[in-house]
Design a protein around this motif. Structure first.
Motif, PDB file in Angstrom:
ATOM      1  N   ASN A  52     -19.387   0.124  -5.623  1.00 17.30           N
ATOM      2  CA  ASN A  52     -19.705  -1.254  -5.290  1.00 17.30           C
ATOM      3  C   ASN A  52     -18.466  -2.078  -5.652  1.00 17.30           C
ATOM      4  O   ASN A  52     -18.110  -2.207  -6.823  1.00 17.30           O
ATOM      5  CB  ASN A  52     -20.925  -1.709  -6.090  1.00 17.30           C
ATOM      6  N   LEU A  53     -17.793  -2.635  -4.664  1.00 14.01           N
ATOM      7  CA  LEU A  53     -16.519  -3.315  -4.904  1.00 14.01           C
ATOM      8  C   LEU A  53     -16.662  -4.553  -5.783  1.00 14.01           C
ATOM      9  O   LEU A  53     -15.779  -4.860  -6.576  1.00 14.01           O
ATOM     10  CB  LEU A  53     -15.868  -3.670  -3.574  1.00 14.01           C
ATOM     11  N   ILE A  54     -17.772  -5.263  -5.673  1.00 11.82           N
ATOM     12  CA  ILE A  54     -17.963  -6.461  -6.496  1.00 11.82           C
ATOM     13  C   ILE A  54     -18.070  -6.072  -7.965  1.00 11.82           C
ATOM     14  O   ILE A  54     -17.449  -6.690  -8.835  1.00 11.82           O
ATOM     15  CB  ILE A  54     -19.195  -7.249  -6.024  1.00 11.82           C
ATOM     16  N   THR A  55     -18.838  -5.025  -8.263  1.00 10.96           N
ATOM     17  CA  THR A  55     -18.944  -4.557  -9.646  1.00 10.96           C
ATOM     18  C   THR A  55     -17.604  -4.034 -10.131  1.00 10.96           C
ATOM     19  O   THR A  55     -17.216  -4.285 -11.276  1.00 10.96           O
ATOM     20  CB  THR A  55     -20.007  -3.448  -9.752  1.00 10.96           C
ATOM     21  N   LEU A  56     -16.898  -3.317  -9.286  1.00 13.90           N
ATOM     22  CA  LEU A  56     -15.588  -2.790  -9.647  1.00 13.90           C
ATOM     23  C   LEU A  56     -14.622  -3.917 -10.008  1.00 13.90           C
ATOM     24  O   LEU A  56     -13.902  -3.838 -11.007  1.00 13.90           O
ATOM     25  CB  LEU A  56     -15.035  -1.949  -8.496  1.00 13.90           C
ATOM     26  N   LEU A  57     -14.621  -4.993  -9.231  1.00 15.07           N
ATOM     27  CA  LEU A  57     -13.767  -6.141  -9.543  1.00 15.07           C
ATOM     28  C   LEU A  57     -14.221  -6.863 -10.807  1.00 15.07           C
ATOM     29  O   LEU A  57     -13.394  -7.283 -11.620  1.00 15.07           O
ATOM     30  CB  LEU A  57     -13.751  -7.125  -8.369  1.00 15.07           C
ATOM     31  N   ALA A  58     -15.529  -7.001 -10.982  1.00 16.19           N
ATOM     32  CA  ALA A  58     -16.050  -7.700 -12.159  1.00 16.19           C
ATOM     33  C   ALA A  58     -15.686  -6.967 -13.444  1.00 16.19           C
ATOM     34  O   ALA A  58     -15.480  -7.593 -14.485  1.00 16.19           O
ATOM     35  CB  ALA A  58     -17.560  -7.856 -12.050  1.00 16.19           C
ATOM     36  N   VAL A  59     -15.598  -5.645 -13.388  1.00 19.76           N
ATOM     37  CA  VAL A  59     -15.226  -4.865 -14.566  1.00 19.76           C
ATOM     38  C   VAL A  59     -13.710  -4.690 -14.628  1.00 19.76           C
ATOM     39  O   VAL A  59     -13.113  -4.741 -15.698  1.00 19.76           O
ATOM     40  CB  VAL A  59     -15.927  -3.492 -14.536  1.00 19.76           C
ATOM     41  N   GLY A  60     -13.080  -4.490 -13.498  1.00 19.57           N
ATOM     42  CA  GLY A  60     -11.659  -4.172 -13.460  1.00 19.57           C
ATOM     43  C   GLY A  60     -10.733  -5.311 -13.825  1.00 19.57           C
ATOM     44  O   GLY A  60      -9.738  -5.112 -14.523  1.00 19.57           O
ATOM     45  N   ILE A  61     -11.036  -6.520 -13.373  1.00 20.67           N
ATOM     46  CA  ILE A  61     -10.137  -7.655 -13.641  1.00 20.67           C
ATOM     47  C   ILE A  61     -10.026  -7.945 -15.133  1.00 20.67           C
ATOM     48  O   ILE A  61      -8.918  -8.039 -15.662  1.00 20.67           O
ATOM     49  CB  ILE A  61     -10.560  -8.882 -12.817  1.00 20.67           C
ATOM     50  N   PRO A  62     -11.142  -8.083 -15.875  1.00 24.57           N
ATOM     51  CA  PRO A  62     -10.991  -8.297 -17.317  1.00 24.57           C
ATOM     52  C   PRO A  62     -10.319  -7.122 -18.029  1.00 24.57           C
ATOM     53  O   PRO A  62      -9.527  -7.314 -18.953  1.00 24.57           O
ATOM     54  CB  PRO A  62     -12.429  -8.478 -17.826  1.00 24.57           C
ATOM     55  N   PHE A  63     -10.611  -5.897 -17.583  1.00 21.94           N
ATOM     56  CA  PHE A  63      -9.978  -4.724 -18.185  1.00 21.94           C
ATOM     57  C   PHE A  63      -8.464  -4.763 -17.987  1.00 21.94           C
ATOM     58  O   PHE A  63      -7.698  -4.518 -18.924  1.00 21.94           O
ATOM     59  CB  PHE A  63     -10.554  -3.441 -17.593  1.00 21.94           C
ATOM     60  N   LEU A  64      -8.018  -5.073 -16.786  1.00 25.35           N
ATOM     61  CA  LEU A  64      -6.577  -5.144 -16.521  1.00 25.35           C
ATOM     62  C   LEU A  64      -5.913  -6.261 -17.311  1.00 25.35           C
ATOM     63  O   LEU A  64      -4.787  -6.116 -17.788  1.00 25.35           O
ATOM     64  CB  LEU A  64      -6.320  -5.316 -15.023  1.00 25.35           C
TER      65      LEU A  64
END
Length: 115
Positions: free
Chosen positions: A87-99
């Protein structure tokens, strides 16, 4: 009140894997199995007879609960094989803060190595 909480928790834990992996859905020869992370929380309280009871106040009880489900994606099975589609929205929601955190930490490591 405690018995209700225990029954509810037992019911949810018995459905555990069914809640994480949804029921397979077949659309035009393609099988889709949704995947999600789930979390539940429950609480109960009581104030009545005992040391913590206020004088002249009748006893009481209370309880509540809640849950959250985060869709991670789905397993898709078709003529090309089985693969996971995130799910790209979940991936972005988790990925952006992680990065952001990883980049911030990496800059501090580089700064410390320069000294």
């Amino acid at each position: 009140m405690t018995n209700i909480s225990l029954k509810l928790a037992e019911t949810i834990t018995s459905n555990g894997i069914k809640a994480v992996y949804g029921e397979p859905v077949v659309i035009d020869g393609t099988t889709i199995v949704p995947v999600a992370a789930i979390q539940y929380g429950f609480g109960a309280g009581s104030s009545g007879e005992g040391d913590d009871a206020a004088p002249g106040v009748a006893g009481g009880a209370g309880g509540g609960g809640g849950g959250v489900s985060i869709p991670f994606g789905a397993y898709v099975s078709d003529e090309r094989g089985v693969r996971f589609r995130p799910n790209l929205i979940t991936l972005l929601a988790v990925g952006i803060p992680f990065l952001w955190v990883a980049g911030h930490a990496w800059s501090r490591v580089i700064r410390a190595l320069k000294k």
